[in-house]
Enzyme design. Structure first.
Site, short mmCIF file in Angstrom:
data_model
loop_
_atom_site.label_atom_id
_atom_site.label_comp_id
_atom_site.label_asym_id
_atom_site.label_seq_id
_atom_site.Cartn_x
_atom_site.Cartn_y
_atom_site.Cartn_z
N ASP A 99 -63.73 95.22 -60.54
CA ASP A 99 -62.47 95.57 -59.87
C ASP A 99 -62.63 95.61 -58.35
O ASP A 99 -63.72 95.75 -57.82
CB ASP A 99 -61.99 96.94 -60.35
CG ASP A 99 -63.01 98.02 -60.08
OD1 ASP A 99 -64.22 97.75 -60.27
OD2 ASP A 99 -62.62 99.11 -59.66
N GLU A 100 -61.50 95.49 -57.68
CA GLU A 100 -61.39 95.75 -56.24
C GLU A 100 -62.47 95.08 -55.41
O GLU A 100 -63.20 95.75 -54.68
CB GLU A 100 -61.44 97.26 -55.98
CG GLU A 100 -60.30 98.02 -56.61
CD GLU A 100 -60.30 99.50 -56.20
OE1 GLU A 100 -59.25 99.99 -55.82
OE2 GLU A 100 -61.37 100.12 -56.27
N VAL A 101 -62.57 93.77 -55.51
CA VAL A 101 -63.56 93.07 -54.69
C VAL A 101 -62.91 92.69 -53.36
O VAL A 101 -61.86 92.06 -53.32
CB VAL A 101 -64.08 91.82 -55.41
CG1 VAL A 101 -65.17 91.16 -54.58
CG2 VAL A 101 -64.59 92.19 -56.78
#
Lengths: 500, 589
Positions: free
Chosen positions: A293-295
């Site tokens: 997630d959330e790269v």
């Protein structure tokens, strides 16, 4: 005369008794019929035993210890009981026996006779004549703890597992590492925690700690699924594993800071292979959470080597393709180890090519958004877990458990097949503002709302006001069992929490 | 004071991880400012801005330990560890340090002090602070001593007042100031009386830190300190939920660590009456309490709370709120509450205290006579908030009484009539009183020393203006309702409040004597009280103690994060401010 006095007490008890209540059973069983007939239980004569026809018999460690555990939960004053044997009563359990039938030990653990048993201020315990047929609505009923943003001492985790079992949760999603710290002590890569933990000696989970968590969980019918989130959320990994993270650049020169895992180096995948091989031997569950997630792409974009790699691979300027490339490799590594991956929804949103048995976990958005996502992911044929409405680290004034309770996980537009792909959900307690000082009262009984949603029949439990008094009683029984569960509203428990 | 529960949505959805990085970056550039503030007085700060760089350097040299820090050549980590909370008024810390060992250090009475070993309050405090300082000390190593270190052998406590008040109670006029000089192996803490000494001991204990080798150290330090406001309170509500005695005592401990000096005990309310009255035992014993034995405060419980608080320089101001908020009183005291009517027949429900019966005032006279002897503080809080008039309106006898008195339909006049008579009753016991703001708003005639508590958040400045304009002293609690929780670092909101920002003369501002952090009990009991209150209330603690110019949020964050770890180490489960860790995590699970 002592006997007469006791009978008087007994009468008093009966006068206090209100008939026809389901006493604090949480989550609500699928089918329950209760009569006002009741049996007296005495600590001296009550026992759990294996039925003659049972496939499990004495020696089954899970049940043996569960019997012991639930006995002392039912009779917390059993020690006093011995003193009072002289007053033993002649109206012992009428029918004399109760039966609990289940396919496996895990089912047996859920059949907690205790929930139906109540005591009436005196030393008597009763159980109503009851028949229950029960099974969970969803097979995956998880709770996430974050041990990276704050370190949670082992006791805090074990206590959480106890409370999970009381609410019939069956998956402990251990978000064990993240940006702020790496408390998992790896035997293959010990530097990860010796350099990445808040403290290399006091703020780590040793191999024996992890074993203890897994076995404590197993005894309570709880799976432990670790999450090693990559390629983002990995700042702490970089401290103990040189060249793992992408060096960020400012113009032509490295800025000295680091971004997500470096996806262009072979060494990265060798390291990941090694780490996941260790995972396989440490964590017995056949699932593993790979994060994803959330790269943040800014650092990748700044790095000339990454850019060259993009060109070479024909990715153009689409960094989601690079992310996909990385995740595919990681998924393949875990698949090769016979682990089924769970990933956050971002991975699906980037249209990555991932095996069909991958489970996607939805964490973003208000109901409108997560319903759309549920429809999309299940339409693509993937199994899905819902956690978006259950981020209970987000606190607010008042009875926010009601919001958790009214979630409808299968209320989205889709076919029956699609709905069957919703395998459950998770309550998430992220750690920005949570450590051992406030974890338990913040989790309980707020997490119980989702527990009932995931276990019980939705129609039988659609009324939040009806759930309120039952949950109030359940929270008092959690307190009685030593769980620091906070109040729902004004009122009291017979036995208040006595800690600080 | 309790609005109906708010409509709360499960709002947030994103993990606020990004702010973590933002904060980390923003904290660093402020280091220099923080350092300045710590070592120099606030007035000096202002002067500093006018000076050129060299002059600054010279001034800074006074606090040489910090000087090194600014140049980064030598990081004075020891001094970094000192995180005083609340920040003293004047402080100088040098880089030179003494070592302390549990075997070689003592806290003693100075020669010439007006207090001696017979002062049990101080004897207890000496032991308590010695335990705080060395409590977690494992093996005491005398090794690792650096050359410039010498050993601190003694802290001498020197009291100068003729009566150091060893056996007294603190009050609103108490002098809590102290001077602390740590520059000789025999250091001195000077104060007029035991109350200042207690505050100084807390500061002293906060100055001691463990170095990398686990040795206890204290830097050479000079502190002159006094509170900005005289009334620094915490309100706990033991009616909506019963709080076990232990929870109350723990919070008194935490209050002392944050230099709070008033425990506002909202002891009874609609929901339960846990105060066991000797005169009227039925109030708690006949269903007024949640349970007559397990959910009451017996006279000895109350005594214990008062004495425990006294030992820590904390006043206990009990609140017996009337005429509203009294449902639980009615269960044990027939005819006290007003019977509500529907048409011409009683509904069986009851409203506020019945203000038209003589029996009501007889009861109040005897009840407050007891209260005035049980609670030694000079003030009693009489409540007087949120009176619902609908029941009074429904009752024909009350309507008749209104006519007789010529009140017309103005029920505020009836309320004032009640309060006026109550105030006279309480005045006769020689107690002063505190009231919630409505009592003032309704124009009740108040004694000159009445303290009006401002709790409504809609027009705080206007209310402070009005109350002080009328010459009454006031305390502020409106911005500090800590039961209203929200996601994130709401302590910053509490910290940024400036109680004297309203329009008014200097005379008026002097009448603001302090404030209170209130933790109402709808959603709070022994399970979550302490982590919900601490360290959020600490923000209020510094606002009420330290100079008004102490308001740098980054400095506060750094100090408060360490201060909360200190509370955790002392056994208080104070929750985290944000991501991070304490060397000694909370273990009391």
């Amino acid at each position: 005369t002592a006997g007469r006095f006791l009978r008087l007490l007994f009468l008093l008890c009966i006068l206090h008794y209100e008939a026809g209540q389901v006493f604090g059973v949480w989550p609500m069983p699928q089918q329950i019929t209760q009569s006002t007939d009741r049996y007296l239980l005495s600590p001296q004569s009550f026992s759990f035993s294996y039925s003659k026809d049972s496939a499990a018999q004495s020696g089954c460690s899970v049940l043996d210890s569960a019997f012991k555990r639930y006995y002392s939960l039912i009779f917390p004053d059993a020690a006093d009981g011995a003193r009072k044997t002289e007053f033993s009563i002649n109206t012992l359990v009428a029918a004399g026996a109760a039966a609990l039938k289940a396919q496996s030990v895990w089912g047996a653990l859920r059949g907690r006779v205790y929930s139906l048993i109540y005591s009436l201020h005196c030393i008597y315990y009763f159980v109503n004549k009851t028949e229950i047929q029960d099974f969970p609505r969803f097979e995956f009923r998880g709770l996430l703890l974050d041990t990276s943003r704050h370190y949670l001492p082992l006791n805090a985790i074990l206590k959480t597992l106890d409370a999970m079992a009381y609410s019939k949760f069956n998956v402990f999603h251990w978000h064990i590492v993240d940006d702020p710290s790496f408390p998992y002590q790896s035997y293959s890569y010990p530097d990860l925690s010796s350099k990445g933990a808040f403290h290399p000696m006091t703020h780590i989970y040793t191999q024996s700690d992890v074993k203890r968590v897994i076995s404590h969980a197993r005894m309570r019918g709880i799976r432990v699924i670790p999450e090693f989130d990559t390629p983002g959320h990995t700042q702490s990994w970089g401290k103990g594993q040189p060249n793992l993270l992408t060096p960020c650049y400012k113009g032509d020169v490295p800025s000295g800071t680091f971004g997500p895992v470096n996806p262009i180096l072979d060494s990265t995948y060798q390291f990941m292979s090694g780490l996941f091989k260790e995972m396989k031997s440490v964590f017995p569950d056949s699932y593993v959470h790979l994060g994803g997630d959330e790269v943040n792409f800014a650092c990748w974009k700044s790095n000339p080597n990454v850019r060259a790699f993009m060109t070479k691979m024909g990715f153009g300027h689409d960094y989601t393709k690079l992310e996909s490339y990385y995740i595919e490799n990681i998924v393949n590594i875990s698949s090769a180890l016979n682990k089924t991956p769970i990933v956050w929804q971002d991975v699906f949103d980037y249209r990555e090519r991932i095996p069909k048995d991958t489970v996607l976990e939805i964490w973003k958005g208000v109901p409108a958004d997560y319903r759309t996502e549920l429809a999309k992911i299940t339409h693509a044929g993937y199994r899905v877990l819902l956690s978006a409405p259950w981020y209970i680290n987000h606190i607010s004034y008042g009875q926010d458990w009601r919001n958790s309770y009214t979630v409808q996980p299968q209320n989205f537009s889709g076919t029956d097949q699609q709905k069957a792909l919703v395998i459950g959900g998770e309550v998430c307690m992220w750690g920005e503002y949570v450590d051992a000082t406030n974890l338990h009262p913040r989790l309980w009984p707020r997490a119980c709302a989702a527990a009932e949603r995931l276990w019980s029949n939705e129609e039988m439990t659609s009324n939040v006001d009806q759930a309120f008094p039952r949950l109030e009683k359940f929270r008092c029984s959690l307190i009685r069992r030593g769980i620091q569960a906070e109040p729902l509203f004004v009122g009291y428990c017979k036995d208040e929490y006595r800690g600080v | 004071m309790q609005p109906q529960s708010r409509d709360c949505r499960f709002a947030g959805k994103l993990r606020p991880w990004i702010s973590y990085y933002k904060r980390r970056q923003s904290r660093a550039p402020n280091r220099q400012l923080t350092v300045l503030r710590c070592c120099c007085t606030v007035t000096e700060m202002a002067a500093l801005r006018l000076l050129n760089f060299w002059a600054m350097l010279v001034t800074l040299s006074v606090c040489n330990g910090w000087l090194f820090e600014n140049f980064g050549s030598y990081r004075n980590r020891e001094a970094d560890e000192v995180a005083l909370w609340p920040l003293p008024q004047k402080i100088q810390i040098s880089g030179a340090a003494f070592q302390l060992s549990s075997a070689g250090f003592q806290i003693t009475h100075a020669n010439g002090s007006t207090a001696g070993p017979s002062c049990s309050l101080l004897q207890n405090a000496f032991r308590r602070y010695f335990d705080y300082i060395f409590g977690n000390a494992r093996k005491q190593g005398k090794n690792q001593q650096k050359v410039f270190d010498s050993e601190l052998q003694e802290l001498q406590v020197l009291l100068t007042a003729k009566d150091p008040e060893c056996d007294g109670y603190p009050n609103l006029k108490t002098d809590e100031s102290y001077q602390l000089e740590v520059d000789q192996p025999t250091s001195v803490l000077k104060a007029a009386n035991v109350w200042g000494a207690l505050r100084g001991l807390e500061t002293f204990s906060q100055l001691v830190y463990e170095d990398d080798y686990g040795a206890h150290k204290i830097n050479k330090t000079s502190i002159s300190d006094f509170p900005r406001f005289a009334h620094r309170g915490i309100l706990l509500d033991t009616s909506r939920h019963y709080l076990p005695l232990k929870a109350i005592l723990t919070n008194l401990e935490a209050m002392a660590m944050n230099k709070f000096n008033v425990f506002h005990w909202h002891i009874v309310d609609d929901h339960s009456f846990p105060f066991l009255s000797r005169t009227f035992p039925d109030l708690s014993q006949r269903k007024g309490a949640f349970h007559p034995y397990t959910h009451v405060y017996t006279p000895s419980d109350v005594k214990m709370v008062i004495e425990f608080a006294r030992m820590r320089g904390i006043r206990v101001v009990a609140e017996f709120d009337t005429p509203g908020h009294t449902q639980s009183w009615g269960k044990g005291q027939p005819d006290l509450l007003t019977p509500c009517f529907s048409g011409s027949s009683p509904t069986g429900t009851f409203g506020p205290v019945n203000p038209i019966l003589n029996s009501t005032y007889d009861f109040m006279t005897r009840f407050f006579k007891e209260v005035s002897t049980v609670f030694p503080d000079a003030y009693i809080h009489l409540g007087g908030d949120e009176v619902d008039f609908s029941c009074w309106k429904s009752n024909p006898d009350i309507q008749k009484f209104m006519d007789q008195q010529g009140f017309g339909q103005d029920y505020k006049k009836l309320e004032s009539y009640y309060i006026q008579r109550l105030l006279d009753i309480v005045s006769a016991t020689n107690k002063g009183y505190m009231v919630w703001q409505e009592v003032f708003d309704n124009g009740v005639k108040l004694k000159g020393d009445t303290v009006v508590e401002v709790w409504m958040n809609n027009n705080v400045d206007g209310e402070l203006q009005k109350v002080t304009g009328s010459g009454f002293t006031t305390i502020l609690s409106a911005p500090w309702y800590l039961d209203y929780i929200s996601y994130g670092q709401d302590w910053q909101k509490y910290y940024k409040v400036e109680p004297l920002s309203f329009q008014g003369t200097a005379e008026q501002k002097k009448l603001v004597i302090g404030g209170e952090a209130c933790l109402w009990g709808e959603y709070v009991d022994g399970t979550n009280l302490t982590p919900r209150l601490w360290p959020r209330a600490s923000a209020v603690g510094e606002r009420l103690w330290s100079d008004e110019n102490v308001k740098d949020i980054n400095s506060a964050y750094n100090r408060l994060a360490k201060h909360r770890c200190r509370m955790v180490q002392r056994g208080i489960p104070a929750e985290p401010l944000y991501i991070g860790f304490c060397p000694h995590e909370y273990g009391g699970l």
